[in-house]
Write an enzyme that holds these catalytic residues in place. Structure first.
Site, PDB file in Angstrom:
ATOM      1  CG  ASN A 290      10.772  -9.754   4.015  1.00 39.14           C
ATOM      2  OD1 ASN A 290      10.499 -10.778   4.608  1.00 39.14           O
ATOM      3  ND2 ASN A 290      10.350  -8.319   5.411  1.00 39.14           N
TER       4      ASN A 290
ATOM      5  CE1 TYR B 244       6.994 -10.763   3.355  1.00 38.67           C
ATOM      6  CE2 TYR B 244       5.032 -10.862   1.096  1.00 38.67           C
ATOM      7  CZ  TYR B 244       5.674 -11.259   2.395  1.00 38.67           C
ATOM      8  OH  TYR B 244       6.215 -12.407   2.606  1.00 38.67           O
TER       9      TYR B 244
ATOM     10  CB  ILE C  60       4.866 -22.064   6.139  1.00 39.46           C
ATOM     11  CG1 ILE C  60       3.957 -21.054   5.487  1.00 39.46           C
ATOM     12  CG2 ILE C  60       5.867 -23.298   5.401  1.00 39.46           C
ATOM     13  CD1 ILE C  60       4.370 -20.931   3.886  1.00 39.46           C
TER      14      ILE C  60
ATOM     15  CB  THR D 155       6.186 -13.799  -1.818  1.00 40.48           C
ATOM     16  OG1 THR D 155       4.493 -13.529  -2.205  1.00 40.48           O
ATOM     17  CG2 THR D 155       6.962 -13.182  -1.490  1.00 40.48           C
TER      18      THR D 155
ATOM     19  N   PRO E 199      25.752 -13.678  12.737  1.00 35.47           N
ATOM     20  CG  PRO E 199      26.026 -12.664   9.601  1.00 35.47           C
ATOM     21  CD  PRO E 199      25.930 -12.004  11.693  1.00 35.47           C
TER      22      PRO E 199
END
Length: 318
Positions: A95, A145, A20, A120, A61
């Site tokens: 994730n 997941y 994507i 998702t 970060p």
């Protein structure tokens, strides 16, 4: 405060070399935006815009904040993450940890960017057959997941509700289109059909029953939703993006065979023990996307599969 509807002009895409992310970056470039593609390592083929190798799951970060400020980024799309080829700890890092660090990085920017996080449908888990999953429905994923993606979504929502960032989670259906990952079912089938086409042979496909129903959504429609969510800071924190109807993966494979025109022999094989789907049914309610973003799916699954096949059959031989 940025206006509610401001088209992104300087966009960072995490996972910018993926399925994507790469297509999104190319589309943004075509629309005149400046694109910063970020991924763990440099791709074999150039990524859209300027590429920087940055592994946020193991990175600082503050370094990302400095990069985003330096590039004057106004929108960050998190298309990173994944599950293929990863163990549970690696999935957690890719994730959950990555998303938490991304939130920290964006919140610390001199002028915080809009964050669009790609979630998702698998975050919902089990669903009764015939129902449509709404954003307000309880999310109770069974597979690891889905649990990790849900944790990432919840981190984004908490940050948005606390006023730390401007952000939205798009809960995507199963995306289909050009550049389909080679490890996915449709990617594998497309490669086998293409090999048979090139050899002038009949394709030999072994198929499991594939009776579970899923909400598949066209890649181009998905990108439309991403751009709308990036531009509209008034959107709710979680928005479903799908067709709003369920189809079997077997149906999509049959569409792919038809679009390819390749003679095909199918051998029916049973699914291995213990490999059944998490749920037999996924269908998203996309009312919120329509009402808040003005988004509705426009393209058919046949069009999505056609673009998948065109990209596969015209790709240069490695």
């Amino acid at each position: 405060m940025t206006a509610p509807h401001t088209a992104p002009a300087r966009v960072a895409v995490l996972g910018g070399t993926g399925f994507i992310g790469r297509v999104l970056g190319a589309r943004l470039l075509a629309q005149g935006a400046e694109v910063l593609s970020l991924a763990r390592k440099a791709p074999a083929e150039p990524a859209p815009g300027r590429f920087v190798a940055f592994d946020l799951s193991n990175g600082d970060p503050a370094e990302l904040t400095a990069l985003l400020d330096r590039e004057r980024i106004d929108t960050v799309v998190n298309a990173a993450g994944g599950m293929w080829g990863l163990n549970d700890e690696q999935m957690y890092q890719a994730n959950v940890v990555l998303t938490e660090r991304l939130i920290e990085a964006v919140a610390a920017m001199a002028s915080p960017a809009r964050l669009v996080h790609l979630g998702t449908v698998h975050e919902y888990g089990m669903a009764p057959v015939g129902t449509s999953q709404r954003e307000s429905d309880p999310a109770a994923p069974v597979m690891e997941y889905g649990k990790l993606k849900l944790a990432a979504t919840e981190a984004v929502v908490r940050a948005v509700e606390a006023g730390r960032i401007s952000g939205v989670v798009l809960r995507l259906g199963n995306v289909v289109g050009a550049g389909q990952p080679g490890h996915s079912l449709l990617g594998v089938m497309a490669a086998k059909l293409d090999a048979a086409r090139a050899a002038g042979e009949t394709a030999q496909l072994s198929l499991q029953p594939l009776t579970a129903l899923r909400d598949f959504v066209d890649l181009t429609d998905t990108l439309d939703a991403v751009l709308l969510a990036a531009a509209d800071r008034s959107a709710p924190p979680v928005v479903n993006v799908g067709t709003g109807s369920a189809s079997t993966a077997r149906h999509l494979v049959e569409l792919l065979i038809e679009e390819s025109g390749v003679p095909t022999e199918i051998t029916e094989v049973p699914a291995p023990d213990g490999t059944g789907p998490e749920t037999e049914w996924q269908q998203l309610d996309v009312t919120v996307a329509r009402d808040s973003l003005g988004w509705t799916p426009r393209r058919t699954l046949r069009e999505a599969v056609r673009e998948l096949w065109t990209a596969q059959s015209t790709a240069p031989v490695a």
